[in-house]
Design an enzyme around this catalytic site. Structure first.
Site, PDB file in Angstrom:
ATOM      1  CD  GLN A   7      -0.480   7.840  -2.479  1.00 47.18           C
ATOM      2  OE1 GLN A   7       0.557   8.458  -2.640  1.00 47.18           O
ATOM      3  NE2 GLN A   7      -0.958   7.553  -1.272  1.00 47.18           N
ATOM      4  CG  ASP A  49      -2.076  -0.889   1.184  1.00 48.77           C
ATOM      5  OD1 ASP A  49      -2.288  -1.510   0.131  1.00 48.77           O
ATOM      6  OD2 ASP A  49      -2.808  -0.990   2.197  1.00 48.77           O
ATOM      7  NE  ARG A  60      -4.843  -1.675  -4.223  1.00 46.24           N
ATOM      8  CZ  ARG A  60      -4.462  -2.001  -2.984  1.00 46.24           C
ATOM      9  NH1 ARG A  60      -4.045  -1.080  -2.138  1.00 46.24           N
ATOM     10  NH2 ARG A  60      -4.482  -3.261  -2.592  1.00 46.24           N
TER      11      ARG A  60
HETATM   12  C1  FAD Z   1      -8.837  -1.228  -3.292  1.00 45.38           C
HETATM   13  C2  FAD Z   1      -8.386   0.121  -2.837  1.00 45.38           C
HETATM   14  C3  FAD Z   1      -7.142   0.259  -2.255  1.00 45.38           C
HETATM   15  C4  FAD Z   1      -6.673   1.521  -1.880  1.00 45.38           C
HETATM   16  N1  FAD Z   1      -5.382   1.673  -1.421  1.00 45.38           N
HETATM   17  C5  FAD Z   1      -4.905   2.913  -1.163  1.00 45.38           C
HETATM   18  C6  FAD Z   1      -3.537   3.118  -0.842  1.00 45.38           C
HETATM   19  O1  FAD Z   1      -2.727   2.204  -0.778  1.00 45.38           O
HETATM   20  N2  FAD Z   1      -3.131   4.393  -0.597  1.00 45.38           N
HETATM   21  C7  FAD Z   1      -4.000   5.474  -0.671  1.00 45.38           C
HETATM   22  O2  FAD Z   1      -3.557   6.610  -0.477  1.00 45.38           O
HETATM   23  N3  FAD Z   1      -5.293   5.276  -0.957  1.00 45.38           N
HETATM   24  C8  FAD Z   1      -5.767   4.036  -1.209  1.00 45.38           C
HETATM   25  N4  FAD Z   1      -7.078   3.876  -1.538  1.00 45.38           N
HETATM   26  C9  FAD Z   1      -8.033   4.995  -1.349  1.00 45.38           C
HETATM   27  C10 FAD Z   1      -8.130   5.857  -2.579  1.00 45.38           C
HETATM   28  O3  FAD Z   1      -6.927   6.561  -2.749  1.00 45.38           O
HETATM   29  C11 FAD Z   1      -9.288   6.856  -2.468  1.00 45.38           C
HETATM   30  O4  FAD Z   1      -9.109   7.690  -1.389  1.00 45.38           O
HETATM   31  C12 FAD Z   1     -10.652   6.211  -2.333  1.00 45.38           C
HETATM   32  O5  FAD Z   1     -10.742   5.078  -3.143  1.00 45.38           O
HETATM   33  C13 FAD Z   1     -11.754   7.189  -2.764  1.00 45.38           C
HETATM   34  O6  FAD Z   1     -11.529   7.607  -4.081  1.00 45.38           O
HETATM   35  P1  FAD Z   1     -12.478   7.236  -5.313  1.00 45.38           P
HETATM   36  O7  FAD Z   1     -11.562   6.915  -6.472  1.00 45.38           O
HETATM   37  O8  FAD Z   1     -13.418   6.185  -4.947  1.00 45.38           O
HETATM   38  O9  FAD Z   1     -13.163   8.591  -5.707  1.00 45.38           O
HETATM   39  P2  FAD Z   1     -14.027   9.620  -4.836  1.00 45.38           P
HETATM   40  O10 FAD Z   1     -14.259  10.777  -5.759  1.00 45.38           O
HETATM   41  O11 FAD Z   1     -13.375   9.886  -3.522  1.00 45.38           O
HETATM   42  O12 FAD Z   1     -15.351   8.841  -4.576  1.00 45.38           O
HETATM   43  C14 FAD Z   1     -16.286   8.556  -5.587  1.00 45.38           C
HETATM   44  C15 FAD Z   1     -17.574   8.118  -4.935  1.00 45.38           C
HETATM   45  O13 FAD Z   1     -17.367   6.864  -4.283  1.00 45.38           O
HETATM   46  C16 FAD Z   1     -18.042   6.817  -3.045  1.00 45.38           C
HETATM   47  N5  FAD Z   1     -17.082   6.614  -1.959  1.00 45.38           N
HETATM   48  C17 FAD Z   1     -15.738   6.737  -2.039  1.00 45.38           C
HETATM   49  N6  FAD Z   1     -15.156   6.408  -0.869  1.00 45.38           N
HETATM   50  C18 FAD Z   1     -16.174   6.084  -0.013  1.00 45.38           C
HETATM   51  C19 FAD Z   1     -16.243   5.645   1.345  1.00 45.38           C
HETATM   52  N7  FAD Z   1     -15.145   5.458   2.081  1.00 45.38           N
HETATM   53  N8  FAD Z   1     -17.461   5.385   1.867  1.00 45.38           N
HETATM   54  C20 FAD Z   1     -18.580   5.537   1.136  1.00 45.38           C
HETATM   55  N9  FAD Z   1     -18.576   5.944  -0.153  1.00 45.38           N
HETATM   56  C21 FAD Z   1     -17.399   6.203  -0.717  1.00 45.38           C
HETATM   57  C22 FAD Z   1     -18.800   8.112  -2.912  1.00 45.38           C
HETATM   58  O14 FAD Z   1     -20.085   7.901  -3.428  1.00 45.38           O
HETATM   59  C23 FAD Z   1     -18.036   9.050  -3.812  1.00 45.38           C
HETATM   60  O15 FAD Z   1     -18.819  10.074  -4.309  1.00 45.38           O
HETATM   61  C24 FAD Z   1      -7.538   2.639  -1.989  1.00 45.38           C
HETATM   62  C25 FAD Z   1      -8.793   2.489  -2.557  1.00 45.38           C
HETATM   63  C26 FAD Z   1      -9.216   1.266  -3.002  1.00 45.38           C
HETATM   64  C27 FAD Z   1     -10.544   1.148  -3.665  1.00 45.38           C
END
Ligand code: FAD
Length: 326
Positions: free
Chosen positions: A176, A146, A202
């Site tokens: 990221q 991660d 990822r």
């Molecule tokens: C499998 C996976 C692994 C990840 N690993 C890392 C990592 O190693 N390092 C890191 O910095 N980040 C990690 N992340 C987090 C990532 O960086 C984002 O912060 C997170 O995925 C939200 O971004 P989004 O692309 O979904 O878009 P966003 O614009 O944030 O969200 C889009 C929509 O998704 C929904 N949504 C998003 N998150 C949530 C939530 N928690 N609860 C409810 N609804 C939600 C909402 O409806 C939102 O409007 C990971 C995410 C995933 C899916």
């Protein structure tokens, strides 16, 4: 008493909306939640965390597998203070790898280097993570490193490079899209991509609050860079875990998959446990591979409250969860 606190929070929430001061409200909630009883935090955390025990994680993983979804498991425990805790975290992962193998679950492992002492002793962290990756490699399995906040980025890339040199098929990294350096990092790591053994990243937006000097801040900017990074990976035949719940990004990814005719064994979609299950199902139904990130463990309380401090936007998800649960 707790009811009074709930109603006060809801009042402030509604006020926040009326005044369009959601940001302030989110910060306020994030700052007070760590002082709330554990039971209260669990009300929302249970939607995002599989449970406290390995048995909980196995049960949820089996359930996801039965829906055609793979998993990646994360034992909660980052930002530790001693190397004894790092050792303990390693032991838990070694046990988990055995257990996943025994129970025939389709899944791999996500590792946060700070859980293994990255910020205490880099060499010790490398040794502990190497043991885990070696164990996973013995079962032909895979560990994802991660990506944490920006003070860790260089160290985590270095760790990845070192582990990848020994286990090219069994270890991958997260990148990221919100970091301005990411495109250049991907270019620099291109020489690690060899035919037959593609590098495996990822791609996510990034969850930590980073300074504007080093990160994109606007939604549109982050999304544009996300899709540019994804296109770069497809063009260069890198395996990618497309980690997002953002519909426009998922549609953008579909377009790129069509444009580059990307074979199904070169990508998968990834989502967090408990988030946007309907959208997740629509991706599975469209015939794409899907993996869910399943965090679990006794340290869920620290994880939840820390996540809130890192990103107070999560507070609105908490409120939604509270409302949804009535
Ligand atoms: C499998 C996976 C692994 C990840 N690993 C890392 C990592 O190693 N390092 C890191 O910095 N980040 C990690 N992340 C987090 C990532 O960086 C984002 O912060 C997170 O995925 C939200 O971004 P989004 O692309 O979904 O878009 P966003 O614009 O944030 O969200 C889009 C929509 O998704 C929904 N949504 C998003 N998150 C949530 C939530 N928690 N609860 C409810 N609804 C939600 C909402 O409806 C939102 O409007 C990971 C995410 C995933 C899916």
């Amino acid at each position: 008493m707790i009811n009074v606190i709930y109603s006060r929070i809801i009042e402030v929430y509604l006020w926040g909306h009326k005044k369009n001061s959601c940001k302030m409200f989110n910060k306020f909630i994030a700052s007070i939640l760590p002082y709330f009883p554990k039971k209260f935090i669990w009300i929302f955390s249970r939607s995002y965390i599989a449970g406290e025990s390995m048995a909980d994680a196995i049960r949820e993983s089996k359930d996801l597998n039965s829906k055609g979804i793979m998993v990646t498991l994360d034992v909660l425990g980052e930002f530790i203070k001693t190397l004894d805790e790092a050792e303990e975290n390693k032991r838990e992962y070694l046990e988990l790898i055995e257990e996943i193998q025994r129970s025939g679950i389709k899944g791999n492992f996500s590792l946060k280097p700070t859980s293994f002492g990255l910020l205490i002793d880099q060499e010790a962290c490398y040794r502990l993570m190497r043991e885990i990756v070696a164990k996973a490699a013995g079962y032909n399995s895979f560990c994802r490193i991660d990506m944490e906040d920006s003070p860790c980025t260089d160290m985590e890339i270095a760790l990845y490079r070192r582990l990848h040199a020994e286990f090219p098929k069994n270890v991958g990294l997260v990148v990221q899209a919100y970091l301005k350096r990411t495109h250049s990092d991907l270019e620099k790591m291109l020489n690690m991509n060899t035919p037959g053994i593609p590098t495996n990243y990822r791609l996510c937006k990034g969850i930590y609050i980073e300074p504007a000097a080093i990160s994109y801040k606007k939604y549109e900017e982050i999304n544009q860079h996300y899709l540019e990074d994804l296109e770069f990976m497809f063009k260069n035949k890198i395996y990618v875990g497309i980690a997002t719940h953002d519909k426009p990004l998922i549609e953008g990814a579909y377009e790129l998959i069509r444009k580059y005719n990307v074979p199904k064994n070169m990508y998968e979609f990834q989502m967090l446990y408990g988030v946007t299950p309907k959208l997740r199902q629509s991706i599975v139904d469209a015939g794409h591979a899907m993996r869910v990130y399943v965090p679990f463990g006794k340290k869920w309380f620290g994880y939840s409250t820390r996540r809130l401090k890192e990103n107070p936007k999560m507070a609105s998800h908490i409120i939604k969860a509270i409302f949804n649960k009535g």
